[in-house]
Design a protein around this motif. Sequence first.
Motif, PDB file in Angstrom:
ATOM      1  N   ALA B  27      43.491 -96.582 -31.507  1.00 39.25           N
ATOM      2  CA  ALA B  27      42.975 -95.262 -31.869  1.00 39.25           C
ATOM      3  C   ALA B  27      43.799 -94.164 -31.208  1.00 39.25           C
ATOM      4  O   ALA B  27      44.137 -93.145 -31.830  1.00 39.25           O
ATOM      5  N   ALA B  28      44.145 -94.373 -29.928  1.00 42.97           N
ATOM      6  CA  ALA B  28      44.910 -93.353 -29.212  1.00 42.97           C
ATOM      7  C   ALA B  28      46.282 -93.168 -29.838  1.00 42.97           C
ATOM      8  O   ALA B  28      46.749 -92.035 -30.031  1.00 42.97           O
ATOM      9  N   VAL B  29      46.936 -94.291 -30.183  1.00 45.40           N
ATOM     10  CA  VAL B  29      48.261 -94.194 -30.807  1.00 45.40           C
ATOM     11  C   VAL B  29      48.157 -93.458 -32.143  1.00 45.40           C
ATOM     12  O   VAL B  29      48.941 -92.554 -32.447  1.00 45.40           O
ATOM     13  N   LEU B  30      47.144 -93.837 -32.939  1.00 48.30           N
ATOM     14  CA  LEU B  30      46.975 -93.184 -34.236  1.00 48.30           C
ATOM     15  C   LEU B  30      46.750 -91.685 -34.074  1.00 48.30           C
ATOM     16  O   LEU B  30      47.367 -90.861 -34.753  1.00 48.30           O
ATOM     17  N   LEU B  31      45.857 -91.329 -33.145  1.00 44.55           N
ATOM     18  CA  LEU B  31      45.472 -89.922 -33.011  1.00 44.55           C
ATOM     19  C   LEU B  31      46.567 -89.087 -32.354  1.00 44.55           C
ATOM     20  O   LEU B  31      46.820 -87.954 -32.753  1.00 44.55           O
ATOM     21  N   PHE B  32      47.230 -89.654 -31.335  1.00 45.95           N
ATOM     22  CA  PHE B  32      48.160 -88.835 -30.545  1.00 45.95           C
ATOM     23  C   PHE B  32      49.606 -88.947 -31.014  1.00 45.95           C
ATOM     24  O   PHE B  32      50.399 -88.058 -30.772  1.00 45.95           O
ATOM     25  N   ALA B  33      49.981 -90.053 -31.670  1.00 46.61           N
ATOM     26  CA  ALA B  33      51.380 -90.202 -32.070  1.00 46.61           C
ATOM     27  C   ALA B  33      51.547 -90.180 -33.587  1.00 46.61           C
ATOM     28  O   ALA B  33      52.329 -89.381 -34.116  1.00 46.61           O
ATOM     29  N   ALA B  37      52.729 -86.879 -36.325  1.00 50.68           N
ATOM     30  CA  ALA B  37      54.058 -87.103 -36.898  1.00 50.68           C
ATOM     31  C   ALA B  37      54.036 -87.053 -38.419  1.00 50.68           C
ATOM     32  O   ALA B  37      54.986 -86.574 -39.041  1.00 50.68           O
ATOM     33  N   VAL B  38      52.972 -87.573 -39.024  1.00 52.37           N
ATOM     34  CA  VAL B  38      52.997 -87.703 -40.480  1.00 52.37           C
ATOM     35  C   VAL B  38      52.218 -86.594 -41.206  1.00 52.37           C
ATOM     36  O   VAL B  38      52.405 -86.417 -42.406  1.00 52.37           O
ATOM     37  N   LEU B  39      51.350 -85.869 -40.508  1.00 58.51           N
ATOM     38  CA  LEU B  39      50.529 -84.875 -41.202  1.00 58.51           C
ATOM     39  C   LEU B  39      51.131 -83.476 -41.062  1.00 58.51           C
ATOM     40  O   LEU B  39      51.704 -83.137 -40.028  1.00 58.51           O
ATOM     41  N   THR B  40      50.994 -82.672 -42.123  1.00 60.73           N
ATOM     42  CA  THR B  40      51.372 -81.262 -42.019  1.00 60.73           C
ATOM     43  C   THR B  40      50.397 -80.585 -41.067  1.00 60.73           C
ATOM     44  O   THR B  40      49.322 -81.111 -40.783  1.00 60.73           O
ATOM     45  N   SER B  41      50.766 -79.405 -40.596  1.00 53.02           N
ATOM     46  CA  SER B  41      49.881 -78.762 -39.618  1.00 53.02           C
ATOM     47  C   SER B  41      48.544 -78.399 -40.264  1.00 53.02           C
ATOM     48  O   SER B  41      47.506 -78.412 -39.620  1.00 53.02           O
ATOM     49  N   PHE B  42      48.560 -78.134 -41.573  1.00 53.65           N
ATOM     50  CA  PHE B  42      47.286 -77.859 -42.267  1.00 53.65           C
ATOM     51  C   PHE B  42      46.402 -79.105 -42.259  1.00 53.65           C
ATOM     52  O   PHE B  42      45.222 -79.053 -41.921  1.00 53.65           O
ATOM     53  N   ARG B  43      47.000 -80.256 -42.613  1.00 52.76           N
ATOM     54  CA  ARG B  43      46.227 -81.508 -42.653  1.00 52.76           C
ATOM     55  C   ARG B  43      45.788 -81.927 -41.253  1.00 52.76           C
ATOM     56  O   ARG B  43      44.703 -82.481 -41.070  1.00 52.76           O
ATOM     57  N   LEU B  44      46.635 -81.654 -40.270  1.00 51.01           N
ATOM     58  CA  LEU B  44      46.268 -81.994 -38.893  1.00 51.01           C
ATOM     59  C   LEU B  44      45.060 -81.163 -38.455  1.00 51.01           C
ATOM     60  O   LEU B  44      44.155 -81.657 -37.775  1.00 51.01           O
ATOM     61  N   GLY B  45      45.056 -79.892 -38.881  1.00 50.35           N
ATOM     62  CA  GLY B  45      43.903 -79.037 -38.586  1.00 50.35           C
ATOM     63  C   GLY B  45      42.642 -79.595 -39.223  1.00 50.35           C
ATOM     64  O   GLY B  45      41.561 -79.625 -38.607  1.00 50.35           O
ATOM     65  N   LEU B  46      42.784 -80.091 -40.470  1.00 48.61           N
ATOM     66  CA  LEU B  46      41.629 -80.701 -41.148  1.00 48.61           C
ATOM     67  C   LEU B  46      41.150 -81.928 -40.383  1.00 48.61           C
ATOM     68  O   LEU B  46      39.947 -82.121 -40.186  1.00 48.61           O
ATOM     69  N   LEU B  47      42.092 -82.766 -39.923  1.00 49.13           N
ATOM     70  CA  LEU B  47      41.707 -83.946 -39.156  1.00 49.13           C
ATOM     71  C   LEU B  47      40.975 -83.526 -37.885  1.00 49.13           C
ATOM     72  O   LEU B  47      39.978 -84.151 -37.491  1.00 49.13           O
ATOM     73  N   GLY B  48      41.460 -82.431 -37.266  1.00 47.82           N
ATOM     74  CA  GLY B  48      40.777 -81.921 -36.082  1.00 47.82           C
ATOM     75  C   GLY B  48      39.324 -81.579 -36.380  1.00 47.82           C
ATOM     76  O   GLY B  48      38.418 -81.872 -35.606  1.00 47.82           O
ATOM     77  N   LYS B  49      39.108 -80.969 -37.550  1.00 43.38           N
ATOM     78  CA  LYS B  49      37.743 -80.632 -37.962  1.00 43.38           C
ATOM     79  C   LYS B  49      36.905 -81.900 -38.135  1.00 43.38           C
ATOM     80  O   LYS B  49      35.758 -81.978 -37.665  1.00 43.38           O
ATOM     81  N   TYR B  50      37.509 -82.950 -38.754  1.00 44.71           N
ATOM     82  CA  TYR B  50      36.761 -84.203 -38.929  1.00 44.71           C
ATOM     83  C   TYR B  50      36.407 -84.817 -37.573  1.00 44.71           C
ATOM     84  O   TYR B  50      35.349 -85.424 -37.406  1.00 44.71           O
ATOM     85  N   LEU B  51      37.330 -84.665 -36.611  1.00 46.65           N
ATOM     86  CA  LEU B  51      37.053 -85.227 -35.286  1.00 46.65           C
ATOM     87  C   LEU B  51      35.831 -84.558 -34.669  1.00 46.65           C
ATOM     88  O   LEU B  51      35.042 -85.191 -33.967  1.00 46.65           O
TER      89      LEU B  51
END
Lengths: 258, 389
Positions: B27-33, B37-51
């Motif tokens: 989980a840590a590798v997926l979330l932090f690395a 690396a693979v998500l745009t900053s918009f999608r990363l922001g969305l993932l942050g919201k899901y978290l």
Amino acid sequence: MNADYLELTDLTVSFDGFVAVDHVDLTVLQGDLRFLIGPNGAGKTTLIDAVSGLVPATGRAEFGGQDLLGRKVHRIARMGVGRTFQTATVFEELSVLQNLDIAAGSGRSAWTLLRRRRGVPPSVAEAMETVGLTELADTPAGILAHGQKQWLEIGMLLVQDARLLMLDEPVAGMSGEEKEQTGHLLRRISADTTVVVVEHDMDFMRAFAKSVTVLHAGKVLSEGSVAQVQADPLVQEVYLGPGSHTAEEAAIVLGEGV
Amino acid sequence: MSEFDTAASRVSALRGRWAVLVGFGVAAVLLFAVAPAVLTSFRLGLLGKYLCYAMVAVGIGLAWGRGGMLVLGQGVFFGIGAYLMAMHLKLADAGADGVPDFMALISSSGVPGWWEPFRSGWVTLVAILVLPALLAALLGLATFRRRVRGAYFAILSQALAAAFAILLIGNPTATGGSTGLNNFVGFFGFSLRDPVNRQMLYFIAAGVLLAMLLLVRQLMVSRYGELLVACRDSEERVRFLGYDPATVKTVAFAVAAMMAGIGGALFVPIVGIISPNDVGIVPSIGLLIGVAIGGRTTLAGPVLGAIAVAWAETSLSEQFPSGWTYAQGLMFMLVVAFLPGGLASLGAVRGLRRKIAAADPTVAAETADGDPAPVPATEPRHAHGGAQA
């Protein structure tokens, strides 16, 4: 005499005007194995409900010199009063070991509670040995056989450190051999505790009771040894109907030796 | 033989600990690395919201899955955390003694007195940690002591969420009304417009979520965790063993509320808006559905379920704006009807079968024809209620 005895004085339980337990006086000493018998609706279960705090009652119910009435269920339990129910109630999804460990732990500190259990506490190991469930320590209680669940419940009373044990039909649904084992277990336990057993099984009562109280319509009808109670004409009347009865008739219901 | 059995259970505990460690590592590798690396900053922001939703879900898993409390109103605690954070951010944006922009627009009376303490960042952080848990503790003691449980507790918690949303809407000058609070510029001195800072917020959310999972894992394997399950399955019996189940349940409820509050507080800077739409009945139930689908009694199930449902919501509503609610309802019904333990129970059922087979063969045989094997409880079973003469 040890102070750990149960003394009920004028105990009364009524539900909306229906008096289920009617001014009962009852004393059970430490070391006794008292059977409460009586026809359906006699108030046997209600009586132990009242002592364990499940239903409100008036009068006095003293154990170890302290009045139990008016206290909350879990407070009464902490004073050393344990009970079982007609249908075995164990935590089905937890293992035998976990069930017993919980029963042993009402006095634990928050710190202990928040940590993992390491090993088997000695009292739990001893109780598992006593009720013969050591082999099944890691088995979920939900898949135990009926008799094993009842024993687990008795084991839970033991580790709970109950000094007054009240059991509601502990051998209902058990095979003859299981009843026998349960009876011997209760005999052993009652050596240094106070045990009250509500039971319909007359053979079991006759084999293991040290003393008997017969309840009828919420009142104490008769009290004494098994033989005394069996010989009591009042008891025969309640169980067999009014009129005189032959010894054979009485024996059918109340067992041999009348 | 007890040596053998404790050795066996120690081995299985050790194996469980390894599995958890490996799971956390992945989980840590997926979330932090991987994700950055693979998500745009918009999608990363969305993932942050899901978290942030996942944080609420971890708490629901504890309170509902383990404790049997059907918490339908976690939006309240999520909302308290979120509004506390939003108030602080608005005040900080307005500068010392300044008035937040929306207040200046709709009222001339200035900042309400109860807003003032939240000018301080420390007061706000402490309040976020304490207030939701405190409210839950008071509520829990008041209701569980009176033996309010099951559907009644669920309705009560849901009514609370409705009342909270109405309260927010009814006070536009203090809470922004139905628009809510938005348009935040800074976060404790860092600009929210800077993508680096936004990524840092995502990392904070990921770290907090992992910490919460560790905490709940500890609670689940502890003696308290066993006691909580016991309260869920037979509250009355626990009472006769000398415990007060109200206290046991209140602790889990308060921890769940604290987690929801933290999730709400991080939601605000990550998403940039908080409004009554995010805290009322509908989002509260939405959170619960994710937990139900993922598997409420497990550690990872609620998190994965909440993230999956939130992700599905975003992608589906991008394509079919009105279809989402129906899809959500359908999923919930399917899970409840066919998979009461959630997706996680697919693995657990296999595990249980193994366990039963490993136990005494006569016991296994009796189980086959007699008592049904224990299934993940769909309803908190209650023991003997009334008295019997």
